[in-house]
Each structure stands twice: as structure tokens, then as C-alpha cells.
Design a protein around this motif. Structure first.
Motif, PDB file in Angstrom:
ATOM      1  N   VAL A 150       0.843  -1.201   0.000  1.00  0.00           N
ATOM      2  CA  VAL A 150       0.000   0.000   0.000  1.00  0.00           C
ATOM      3  C   VAL A 150       0.876   1.248   0.000  1.00  0.00           C
ATOM      4  O   VAL A 150       0.622   2.204  -0.743  1.00  0.00           O
ATOM      5  CB  VAL A 150      -0.942  -0.011   1.226  1.00  0.00           C
ATOM      6  CG1 VAL A 150      -1.633   1.335   1.389  1.00  0.00           C
ATOM      7  CG2 VAL A 150      -1.990  -1.098   1.083  1.00  0.00           C
ATOM      8  N   GLY A 151       1.913   1.247   0.820  1.00  0.00           N
ATOM      9  CA  GLY A 151       2.824   2.385   0.838  1.00  0.00           C
ATOM     10  C   GLY A 151       3.575   2.556  -0.469  1.00  0.00           C
ATOM     11  O   GLY A 151       3.774   3.684  -0.940  1.00  0.00           O
ATOM     12  N   PHE A 172       1.169   4.152  -2.969  1.00  0.00           N
ATOM     13  CA  PHE A 172       1.010   5.585  -2.721  1.00  0.00           C
ATOM     14  C   PHE A 172       2.240   6.361  -3.180  1.00  0.00           C
ATOM     15  O   PHE A 172       2.119   7.457  -3.741  1.00  0.00           O
ATOM     16  CB  PHE A 172       0.770   5.825  -1.227  1.00  0.00           C
ATOM     17  CG  PHE A 172      -0.632   5.515  -0.779  1.00  0.00           C
ATOM     18  CD1 PHE A 172      -1.585   5.051  -1.662  1.00  0.00           C
ATOM     19  CD2 PHE A 172      -0.999   5.694   0.543  1.00  0.00           C
ATOM     20  CE1 PHE A 172      -2.870   4.760  -1.254  1.00  0.00           C
ATOM     21  CE2 PHE A 172      -2.287   5.413   0.980  1.00  0.00           C
ATOM     22  CZ  PHE A 172      -3.231   4.946   0.076  1.00  0.00           C
ATOM     23  N   TRP A 191      -1.199   6.160   4.375  1.00  0.00           N
ATOM     24  CA  TRP A 191      -0.724   4.774   4.467  1.00  0.00           C
ATOM     25  C   TRP A 191      -1.158   4.147   5.795  1.00  0.00           C
ATOM     26  O   TRP A 191      -1.596   2.997   5.836  1.00  0.00           O
ATOM     27  CB  TRP A 191       0.798   4.786   4.352  1.00  0.00           C
ATOM     28  CG  TRP A 191       1.447   3.435   4.273  1.00  0.00           C
ATOM     29  CD1 TRP A 191       0.838   2.209   4.310  1.00  0.00           C
ATOM     30  CD2 TRP A 191       2.852   3.177   4.128  1.00  0.00           C
ATOM     31  NE1 TRP A 191       1.777   1.204   4.205  1.00  0.00           N
ATOM     32  CE2 TRP A 191       3.023   1.771   4.095  1.00  0.00           C
ATOM     33  CE3 TRP A 191       3.975   3.997   4.027  1.00  0.00           C
ATOM     34  CZ2 TRP A 191       4.268   1.180   3.970  1.00  0.00           C
ATOM     35  CZ3 TRP A 191       5.215   3.403   3.900  1.00  0.00           C
ATOM     36  CH2 TRP A 191       5.366   2.008   3.870  1.00  0.00           C
TER      37      TRP A 191
END
Length: 323
Positions: free
Chosen positions: A112-113, A116, A136
Motif C-alpha cells: 500500500v505504501g 502511494f 498509508w
């Protein structure tokens, strides 16, 4: 009801009886208190699983960094979204063991980080780093609560710390240095307290205590640096902190030593006194600024003497508890 046999109980019986060493060793093995080949195999399997997941995630990050200029933006986002969805859905497959599913969910939280970060680099949103880490953090909070997996909790806590530090640097720039450290201490100390409470209730695995020790060490470091910084900063900084660092620090000293003695946990009885030694050494140097050579000599003698006495006391305490 059969009482569970612990290593401490066996040591206590051995100290007050003529139980031979061979019999003690056999009892430790029969009760599963010594590591067996099966335990070592489990450890190696988990170590390789964690190492494989870590290297795979690192490979994903370096793949995008190395091939950044050669890929279209839709390819970058599409690949990452596919990896994120595949990893997340794989964590829901019931045929996998709970450990494997938790590792997959941890990998998803890291991805996910990465997603992003790639999105921010492609479109140059102009958002602060605080916004990135905050997004995040709250996007993975549900996975953290559902998994109840220590490495995932550790990543989540690291994100919280990073988010707060960046917030004070980019938004709340008026906060003093000591006040920021006080808040970080409260955040990490509360995490340790929650873990210890859950461990006492049997909600977490107390055999693996690396999480509270790492987080506890971070909390102790934050408050120690905050207390020392107040000694050398101006009176204005002390007014902004209102002496909160000293109140939290000495309160932490008392609570941690009491808990360490009660639970026979040498970590707190080691880390906290070293924090106190660091603070009082800084206090000696601060008080004797007009005589720096003399105060440095006194501080050196104090450090050597206090550490020697502490090590001797902890050694005696360990022998008293464990024989």
C-alpha cells in the motif's frame, strides 16, 4: 488440575533439593522447555518465510526504481495494483496456514505504501510527506486489527511514529523538541502497556517478547533524550514543556522497575537504570559547566561505578531468580 511446569519452577526445586543435573536436564526435555529438532525446524521455516517476504518486497521496490523511466505510468500503477490485490486475496485463502496468511497481509500493508509512493511520483500531488504516511497508516489499520500479528503491529506503530514526527516538522512546527519527544514516549509507552495487559490476559504470545522490548527501548530513548535536552536548553523550552519530561521520566522509572521486579523481567531492570545513568551523567556535566575538566572526571567515575554496581546487582538478581 495439573500445574504447568515452568523453567523457574524446576530451578526452584533444584536449588532446594539434591536433584542431579542429569535428572534436571531430562525433565526440561520431557516438558518441552528445551528446543527440540522440531522447534528448530519451525524456527528455520518462519525465518526463511520472513526473509523471503522481505527480499521480495525489496525486489518490488527496486524493480520500479530501476525501470522507472522505461515504464508507462499505467503499467506502473497496474502492476502494483495487481500485486496488491493478488497478495491480499491470497491472504484470504483458508488452505494456507495462519502464519502464511499473516505474512501475506503484512506484505500487502507494505505494498500500500509503495503504491502511494508511485502514485505521488507520477502525478506530483504536492502533498506533504505527512499526508503520505497518514494515508498509508489509516489504510492498513483494519488489517492490523484483524490479523493481530506482531510484525504487522510493529510496522503500524512505525508508521504512527513517522506520521507524528513529520506532522510536527511540516504542520505543528511550533512544538518544542522536548514536547515532541514526550508525545512519542507516550505513544510508544502506551503500546507497551497495552501489549503487557493483553499478554497477561493470554491474548498474545508471550514466548516472543521482541515487540515490547523494541518498542519499550524506543520509548525509554525518547524520554531520556527529552529529559537531557531540558537540562541544556533555555528556560523558555522548559516552560513550553512544563517539566512534563521529568514527570514522565521519573514516573516511568518507578513503574518500570516495579513491573520488572514483579514479573522478573530483566529487560526493564536493565534499560531503565541505564537511562537514569545517562540522565544523571548529563546533570553532573550541566551543573559543573564552570569547571568542565573536574565535572567530566566526576561524570566518568560516576558512569564506571554505577554501571559496575548495576551489572553486579543484576547478576545477583538473576542467580536469585533462576539459580
Amino acid at each position: 488440575m495439573r500445574q504447568s511446569i515452568t523453567r523457574e519452577l524446576i530451578y526452584s526445586i533444584a536449588r532446594h533439593s539434591n536433584w542431579q543435573a542429569a535428572g534436571i536436564e531430562n525433565k526440561l526435555r520431557s516438558e518441552g522447555l528445551y528446543a527440540t529438532p522440531r522447534n528448530w525446524a519451525t524456527f528455520i521455516r518462519l525465518f526463511l518465510l520472513g526473509a523471503g517476504a522481505s527480499f521480495t518486497l525489496a525486489g518490488v521496490v527496486f524493480f520500479f526504481a530501476y525501470n522507472w523511466a522505461d515504464m508507462h505510468k499505467f503499467v506502473k500503477l497496474g502492476l502494483l495494483q495487481f500485486l496488491l490485490l493478488a497478495t491480499t486475496f491470497a491472504a484470504l485463502v483458508p488452505r494456507f496456514s495462519r502464519t502464511i496468511r499473516n505474512v501475506l497481509l503484512t506484505a500487502s500493508a507494505v505494498l500500500v505504501g509503495v503504491l502511494f509512493a508511485v502514485y505521488g511520483q507520477i502525478y506530483q500531488t504536492g502533498a506533504n510527506a505527512f499526508d503520505f504516511f497518514w494515508g498509508w497508516t489509516y489504510c492498513v489499520v483494519l488489517w492490523v486489527l484483524v490479523a493481530n500479528f506482531q510484525p504487522l503491529w510493529f510496522i503500524f506503530l512505525a508508521l504512527l511514529n513517522t506520521t507524528f514526527i513529520l506532522y510536527t516538522q511540516q504542520v505543528a512546527t511550533y512544538w518544542s523538541f522536548a514536547l515532541v519527544l514526550d508525545a512519542l514516549f507516550i505513544l510508544n509507552a502506551m503500546a507497551v502497556v497495552v501489549w503487557e495487559v493483553l499478554a497477561a490476559k493470554g491474548k498474545v504470545n508471550v514466548q516472543h517478547r521482541w515487540f515490547p522490548r523494541i518498542v519499550g527501548m524506543a520509548a525509554i530513548t525518547f524520554i531520556t533524550v527529552s529529559m537531557i535536552s531540558l537540562l541544556f536548553n533555555s528556560f523558555k523550552d522548559f516552560n513550553e514543556d512544563y517539566g512534563l519530561a521529568l514527570l514522565l521520566g521519573f514516573g516511568m522509572y518507578g513503574a518500570a522497575i516495579w513491573y520488572g521486579m514483579r514479573m522478573r523481567e530483566l529487560f526493564y531492570l536493565t534499560a531503565v537504570p541505564f537511562s537514569g545513568i545517562g540522565f544523571f551523567t548529563a546533570l553532573i556535566i550541566r551543573v559543573g559547566e564552570s569547571l568542565p575538566e573536574l565535572m567530566l572526571m566526576l561524570a566518568t567515575v560516576f558512569v564506571i561505578g554505577s554501571i559496575t554496581l548495576l551489572v553486579q546487582y543484576l547478576g545477583n538478581l538473576y542467580r536469585q531468580w533462576h539459580g
